[in-house]
Design a protein around this motif. Structure first.
Motif, mmCIF file in Angstrom:
data_model
loop_
_atom_site.group_PDB
_atom_site.id
_atom_site.type_symbol
_atom_site.label_atom_id
_atom_site.label_comp_id
_atom_site.label_asym_id
_atom_site.label_seq_id
_atom_site.Cartn_x
_atom_site.Cartn_y
_atom_site.Cartn_z
ATOM 1 N N ASN A 16 47.377 33.828 48.497
ATOM 2 C CA ASN A 16 47.911 32.559 49.046
ATOM 3 C C ASN A 16 47.722 31.544 48.286
ATOM 4 N N GLY A 17 47.463 31.626 46.774
ATOM 5 C CA GLY A 17 47.000 30.302 46.420
ATOM 6 C C GLY A 17 45.279 30.200 46.684
ATOM 7 N N TYR A 18 45.090 28.539 45.785
ATOM 8 C CA TYR A 18 44.071 27.750 46.155
ATOM 9 C C TYR A 18 44.213 26.502 46.932
ATOM 10 N N THR A 19 42.816 26.668 47.527
ATOM 11 C CA THR A 19 42.662 24.924 48.453
ATOM 12 C C THR A 19 41.751 24.785 47.174
ATOM 13 N N GLU A 20 41.476 23.470 47.166
ATOM 14 C CA GLU A 20 39.883 22.911 46.631
ATOM 15 C C GLU A 20 38.681 23.171 47.099
ATOM 16 N N PRO A 21 38.596 23.350 48.524
ATOM 17 C CA PRO A 21 37.328 23.397 48.370
ATOM 18 C C PRO A 21 37.516 25.134 48.041
ATOM 19 N N GLU A 22 38.536 26.260 48.061
ATOM 20 C CA GLU A 22 38.091 27.138 47.375
ATOM 21 C C GLU A 22 37.806 27.128 46.597
ATOM 22 N N ILE A 23 38.655 26.848 45.411
ATOM 23 C CA ILE A 23 38.153 27.183 43.996
ATOM 24 C C ILE A 23 36.870 26.153 43.731
ATOM 25 N N GLU A 24 36.243 25.547 44.735
ATOM 26 C CA GLU A 24 35.050 25.031 44.746
ATOM 27 C C GLU A 24 33.717 26.293 44.890
ATOM 28 N N ALA A 25 34.377 27.021 46.299
ATOM 29 C CA ALA A 25 33.206 27.718 46.271
ATOM 30 C C ALA A 25 33.797 29.678 45.299
ATOM 31 N N GLU A 43 31.907 28.266 42.347
ATOM 32 C CA GLU A 43 30.200 28.780 42.855
ATOM 33 C C GLU A 43 29.341 30.644 42.595
ATOM 34 N N MET A 44 30.805 30.905 43.236
ATOM 35 C CA MET A 44 29.998 32.278 43.478
ATOM 36 C C MET A 44 30.951 33.094 41.988
ATOM 37 N N GLY A 45 30.898 32.527 40.877
ATOM 38 C CA GLY A 45 30.649 33.058 39.678
ATOM 39 C C GLY A 45 32.157 33.977 40.011
ATOM 40 N N ASP A 46 33.272 33.163 40.380
ATOM 41 C CA ASP A 46 34.884 34.271 40.704
ATOM 42 C C ASP A 46 35.485 33.730 39.677
ATOM 43 N N PRO A 47 36.787 33.796 39.854
ATOM 44 C CA PRO A 47 37.736 33.531 38.899
ATOM 45 C C PRO A 47 38.684 32.867 39.960
ATOM 46 N N THR A 48 38.968 32.136 39.029
ATOM 47 C CA THR A 48 40.524 31.262 40.303
ATOM 48 C C THR A 48 41.516 30.916 38.998
ATOM 49 N N ASP A 49 41.590 32.436 38.715
ATOM 50 C CA ASP A 49 43.239 31.711 37.649
ATOM 51 C C ASP A 49 44.085 32.802 37.766
ATOM 52 N N ASP A 50 44.355 33.319 39.408
ATOM 53 C CA ASP A 50 45.275 34.498 39.612
ATOM 54 C C ASP A 50 45.624 34.349 41.848
ATOM 55 N N PRO A 51 46.488 33.194 41.865
ATOM 56 C CA PRO A 51 46.923 32.366 42.665
ATOM 57 C C PRO A 51 47.680 33.768 43.510
ATOM 58 N N ASP A 52 48.207 34.568 42.921
ATOM 59 C CA ASP A 52 49.455 35.350 43.420
ATOM 60 C C ASP A 52 48.212 37.147 43.555
ATOM 61 N N GLY A 53 46.728 36.651 43.381
ATOM 62 C CA GLY A 53 46.064 38.051 43.350
ATOM 63 C C GLY A 53 45.332 38.475 44.708
ATOM 64 N N ASP A 54 44.799 39.115 44.737
ATOM 65 C CA ASP A 54 44.410 40.196 46.134
ATOM 66 C C ASP A 54 44.070 38.667 46.910
ATOM 67 N N GLU A 100 34.930 30.603 50.611
ATOM 68 C CA GLU A 100 36.543 31.278 49.426
ATOM 69 C C GLU A 100 37.582 32.203 49.973
ATOM 70 N N VAL A 101 37.476 32.634 51.330
ATOM 71 C CA VAL A 101 38.754 33.202 52.043
ATOM 72 C C VAL A 101 39.577 32.215 52.783
ATOM 73 N N GLN A 102 39.199 30.618 52.299
ATOM 74 C CA GLN A 102 40.702 30.160 52.559
ATOM 75 C C GLN A 102 42.073 30.493 52.125
ATOM 76 N N THR A 103 42.762 30.671 53.486
ATOM 77 C CA THR A 103 44.411 30.907 53.309
ATOM 78 C C THR A 103 44.914 32.423 52.766
ATOM 79 N N ASP A 104 43.376 33.336 52.812
ATOM 80 C CA ASP A 104 43.335 34.858 52.469
ATOM 81 C C ASP A 104 44.349 35.107 53.684
ATOM 82 N N SER A 105 44.744 36.594 52.927
ATOM 83 C CA SER A 105 45.988 37.298 54.121
ATOM 84 C C SER A 105 45.000 39.217 53.580
ATOM 85 N N VAL A 106 45.069 39.651 54.643
ATOM 86 C CA VAL A 106 45.003 41.370 54.306
ATOM 87 C C VAL A 106 46.067 41.899 55.527
#
Length: 519
Positions: A172-181, A184-195, A475-481
């Motif tokens: 569900n896209g990224y927020t600025e705090p989510e991208i920063e988190a 820091e975790m070394g996870d990609p931030t280039d897939d706003p439509d991902g899981d 890192e989980v901001q706006t995510d849904s399952v």
């Protein structure tokens, strides 16, 4: 969730035989009918959520009947931050947890219109739900939710399975705090439509909720000092004698329970009829109790009336006098009828039995009661319900209409007080749904080596809990399952329980032959 109904079929055949001669006669065998039986799996449930204070109005947008509940799961006007979101059935006369469980434990008889139990048409096929069961937004770290499902098999016993799967997950896209988190975790931030990360962050667990109290009783520590348990068994004349009698059923089930005790557990035995008898005080030599539980002509036998207060008082006295400090103390009382004698003063035998149980509970003793063949809504059943202890709003009363399920009932009690309720699956939400995706066999008696069918007379409960730990951050901001949980049943007769309705073959198809009821 998926739902289906067992099919009902009717086949008929007529046969006629006649001869015609000088004498005539017609003989016919007409109206021969074979009617297929039913297997119908119905559900009820209670769903709670710990989401912090001040959210009732928000939650009521999705759950119009959501209310605050207190520590005992009873509705309250206080803003506790703990919410009862939904329950089925949702009768006005069952507003609280204790009354609701009494309804779940009872059985409504549609032929007589009697009984406090939930009626079949009040329960659900999950596919009839208009909305997903769990639909909560704005979940924060520290939030926790739980659903206890109760299954009801109608018409026939059945093998049961549990299944599930992740059906959708979104970044569900990224927020600025989510991208920063994430960086820091070394996870990609280039897939706003991902899981997204939510399915791997939520912790989940499914277990046999053997006392239906919405709480998992965990495994007992191997170093535990054990439990002191007094069995109290009705041996009045109504228990009968001989093979198949209630007396023999009660002894056999209690014997299995004693044989499953651990070396640190102590057990004693009280019986009650026109008097009460302490047959065996608390002992680590379990065989001393087993002697009284042997099939006739050995062991205890039936005689006399029903002095139920003595059945509690003698057991409580033994626990109070000889129980071990710091060890759980338990009475398991089995009765088949209304008290009609008293050891206590006064002629109100029912009240005397209730008072005895109240005194035991006030002494810190947990009282389980089992109604063997008692009528629904009768004074006998209501007395046993009132005598039982409560756990998180759940009445520790177990109903055994025929006695054939006593082994399973003692197994459930054993899971609560001895071994801990067995976990079906636990881990991250992704891991739990992955385990359920292939289907998991359920067992009506986990203490036996062979898998046991679920009876069509006893409600069984399964708990599902989820939690977003406080260690999870932005890192989980706006995510849904989204996910699905299901149950399936197949009749026991003429089946071996080997056909997993959730299993997938090489062609991507489920392997059942269409004879399974799912909810």
């Amino acid at each position: 969730m998926l739902a289906g109904l067992g099919a009902v079929g009717v086949a008929s055949a007529g046969a006629g035989l006649g001869t015609t001669a000088y004498f005539s006669d017609d003989e016919s065998f007409e109206g021969n009918t074979l009617t297929a039986g039913e297997l119908d799996l119905k559900m009820d449930y209670r769903m709670t959520y710990r989401g912090g204070p001040g959210r009732l109005a928000e939650l009521q947008e999705n759950y119009p009947n959501a209310t605050f509940v207190d520590e005992d799961m009873e509705p309250t006007d206080d803003d506790t931050g703990v919410y009862l979101l939904d329950q089925v059935p949702n009768r006005s006369e069952y507003p609280g947890a204790e009354d609701w469980v009494i309804g779940a434990n009872g059985v409504y008889d549609p032929e007589t219109g009697e009984g406090e139990g939930f009626q079949r048409d009040e329960l659900i096929d999950a596919g009839d739900l208009e909305d997903a069961l769990i639909r909560i937004g704005d979940v924060k770290p520290g939030d926790y939710g739980e659903v206890t499902f109760s299954t009801h098999l109608y018409d026939n016993p059945g093998y049961m399975w549990m299944g599930g799967m992740l059906t959708d997950e979104n970044q569900n896209g990224y927020t600025e705090p989510e991208i920063e988190a994430l960086e820091e975790m070394g996870d990609p931030t280039d897939d706003p439509d991902g899981d997204g990360q939510l399915a791997d962050s939520i912790r989940a667990k499914i277990w046999y909720d053997d006392n239906c109290d919405n709480v998992h009783q965990g495994e007992r520590d191997e170093e535990s000092e054990g439990v002191d348990v007094m069995l109290s068994i009705d041996n009045s004349g109504s228990m009968g004698g001989g093979p198949g009698s209630k007396m023999e059923q009660a002894k056999a089930a209690a014997l299995d329970f004693v044989e499953n005790l651990g070396p640190n557990d102590r057990v004693g035995l009280v019986t009650f009829e026109s008097t009460g008898q302490l047959r065996q005080g608390l002992t680590s030599t379990h065989s001393n109790v087993e002697t009284y539980l042997q099939p006739e002509p050995a062991g205890i036998s039936d005689a006399g009336r029903t002095m139920m207060d003595a059945g509690i008082d003698l057991a409580a006295d033994e626990l109070n006098d000889n129980g071990r400090s710091g060890v759980d103390e338990v009475i398991i009382l089995l009765g088949d009828g209304e008290p009609n004698e008293s050891d206590r003063a006064g002629s109100d035998h029912v009240q005397n039995a209730k008072d005895a149980a109240t005194d035991a509970k006030n002494d810190g003793i947990t009282v389980f009661t089992i109604g063997l063949g008692v009528s629904n809504g009768s004074t006998a059943q209501n007395t046993l319900i009132d005598m039982a202890s409560s756990s998180n709003g759940t009445t520790l009363y177990y109903d055994s209409p025929t006695g054939t399920d006593l082994d399973d009932i003692y197994s459930q009690i054993s899971s609560v007080i001895l071994t801990g309720e067995e976990v079906i699956a636990e881990g991250t939400l992704r891991e739990v749904m992955g385990a359920l995706e292939e289907g998991i066999e359920l067992d009506a008696n986990v203490q036996t080596e062979d898998r046991v069918c679920f009876t069509n007379s006893v409600t069984r409960c399964f708990g599902f809990e989820w939690e977003l730990p406080t260690t999870v951050g932005n890192e989980v901001q706006t995510d849904s399952v989204e996910f699905a949980i299901g149950f399936a049943a197949e009749q026991c007769r003429h089946n071996d329980g080997e056909t997993n309705p959730y299993a997938i073959d090489a062609g991507g198809n489920t392997t059942d032959g269409g004879n399974v009821t799912q909810a």
